[in-house]
Structure formats: C-alpha cells, structure tokens
Design a protein around this motif. Structure first.
Motif, mmCIF file in Angstrom:
data_model
loop_
_atom_site.group_PDB
_atom_site.id
_atom_site.type_symbol
_atom_site.label_atom_id
_atom_site.label_comp_id
_atom_site.label_asym_id
_atom_site.label_seq_id
_atom_site.Cartn_x
_atom_site.Cartn_y
_atom_site.Cartn_z
ATOM 1 N N LYS A 1 0.830 -1.197 0.000
ATOM 2 C CA LYS A 1 0.000 0.000 0.000
ATOM 3 C C LYS A 1 0.871 1.256 0.000
ATOM 4 O O LYS A 1 0.640 2.183 -0.779
ATOM 5 N N THR B 1 -7.267 -0.693 -0.797
ATOM 6 C CA THR B 1 -7.699 -1.821 0.033
ATOM 7 C C THR B 1 -7.172 -3.108 -0.597
ATOM 8 O O THR B 1 -6.664 -3.093 -1.721
ATOM 9 N N ARG B 2 -7.326 -4.204 0.104
ATOM 10 C CA ARG B 2 -6.917 -5.505 -0.455
ATOM 11 C C ARG B 2 -7.720 -5.813 -1.719
ATOM 12 O O ARG B 2 -7.249 -6.511 -2.594
ATOM 13 N N GLU B 3 -8.936 -5.294 -1.806
ATOM 14 C CA GLU B 3 -9.806 -5.571 -2.950
ATOM 15 C C GLU B 3 -9.593 -4.607 -4.110
ATOM 16 O O GLU B 3 -10.188 -4.780 -5.171
ATOM 17 N N SER B 4 -8.753 -3.588 -3.917
ATOM 18 C CA SER B 4 -8.508 -2.614 -4.990
ATOM 19 C C SER B 4 -7.885 -3.300 -6.199
ATOM 20 O O SER B 4 -6.891 -3.999 -6.086
ATOM 21 N N ASN B 5 -8.505 -3.069 -7.351
ATOM 22 C CA ASN B 5 -7.980 -3.592 -8.610
ATOM 23 C C ASN B 5 -7.042 -2.517 -9.175
ATOM 24 O O ASN B 5 -7.481 -1.416 -9.495
ATOM 25 N N ASP C 1 -9.193 0.315 -10.744
ATOM 26 C CA ASP C 1 -9.478 1.339 -9.736
ATOM 27 C C ASP C 1 -8.515 2.522 -9.784
ATOM 28 O O ASP C 1 -8.882 3.632 -9.419
ATOM 29 N N ALA D 1 -4.755 -9.226 -10.085
ATOM 30 C CA ALA D 1 -5.512 -8.003 -10.348
ATOM 31 C C ALA D 1 -5.591 -7.080 -9.136
ATOM 32 O O ALA D 1 -5.517 -5.863 -9.279
ATOM 33 N N THR D 2 -5.731 -7.648 -7.957
ATOM 34 C CA THR D 2 -5.948 -6.812 -6.775
ATOM 35 C C THR D 2 -4.681 -6.694 -5.930
ATOM 36 O O THR D 2 -3.766 -7.511 -6.028
ATOM 37 N N VAL D 3 -4.675 -5.685 -5.085
ATOM 38 C CA VAL D 3 -3.550 -5.487 -4.173
ATOM 39 C C VAL D 3 -3.419 -6.703 -3.258
ATOM 40 O O VAL D 3 -2.319 -7.173 -2.980
ATOM 41 N N GLU E 1 -4.221 -9.833 -3.946
ATOM 42 C CA GLU E 1 -3.647 -10.949 -4.702
ATOM 43 C C GLU E 1 -2.131 -10.797 -4.828
ATOM 44 O O GLU E 1 -1.392 -11.774 -4.730
#
Length: 79
Positions: free
Chosen positions: A10, A25-29, A33, A65-67, A69
């Motif tokens: 991050k 966030t962990r879900e941020s692509n 995003d 794709a996500t932070v 991952e």
C-alpha cells in the motif's frame, strides 16, 4: 506477516502512483481502480523486485488483479 506485506504494498503503491493510501484496500484492482497502464504496472513490479530483493514472474503478475492478490503472491514467493 500478511498484514505487514499489504501495508508495505500500500505504501509503495501510494508513493509511486501518487494515490491516497486510504483509498487502497486488499480488494482494490490496480488496473481498474487506479487506471494503471502497462508501463506503470511494469515500473511498480520493478519497484517490488527492488524492495523485496526478488524476481517476479511476468506471467504471474499478468494474472494478479488486486492489491490483496499481489500481497498473497509475494507472501508465498518470499516464504
């Protein structure tokens, strides 16, 4: 360790892409995003390799794709 890795990612992402860390966030692509193009993504991967003194497989990165991952991938590779 997982939380530490996410926090490091991050901070790196926020600094490199000039993004407010609170929006990450962990879900941020990363691509969707934060509108990261392929050159910016390659630069980010290089900074990760420098930061963690490792080599990241280009094919693996293309599937992440996500932070979260990316954090999970690094956790596996560095353990």
């Amino acid at each position: 360790m997982e939380i530490v890795m996410f926090e490091k990612l991050k901070a790196l992402l926020a600094k490199q892409l000039k993004i407010d860390p609170e929006k990450i966030t962990r879900e941020s692509n990363i691509r969707r995003d934060f509108d990261v193009n392929s050159i910016e993504l390659a630069e980010f991967v290089l900074s990760l390799e420098d930061e963690f003194d490792c080599e990241i497989d280009d094919r693996a990165v293309s599937k992440l794709a996500t932070v979260g991952e990316i954090a999970d991938y690094l956790e596996r590779e560095l353990s």
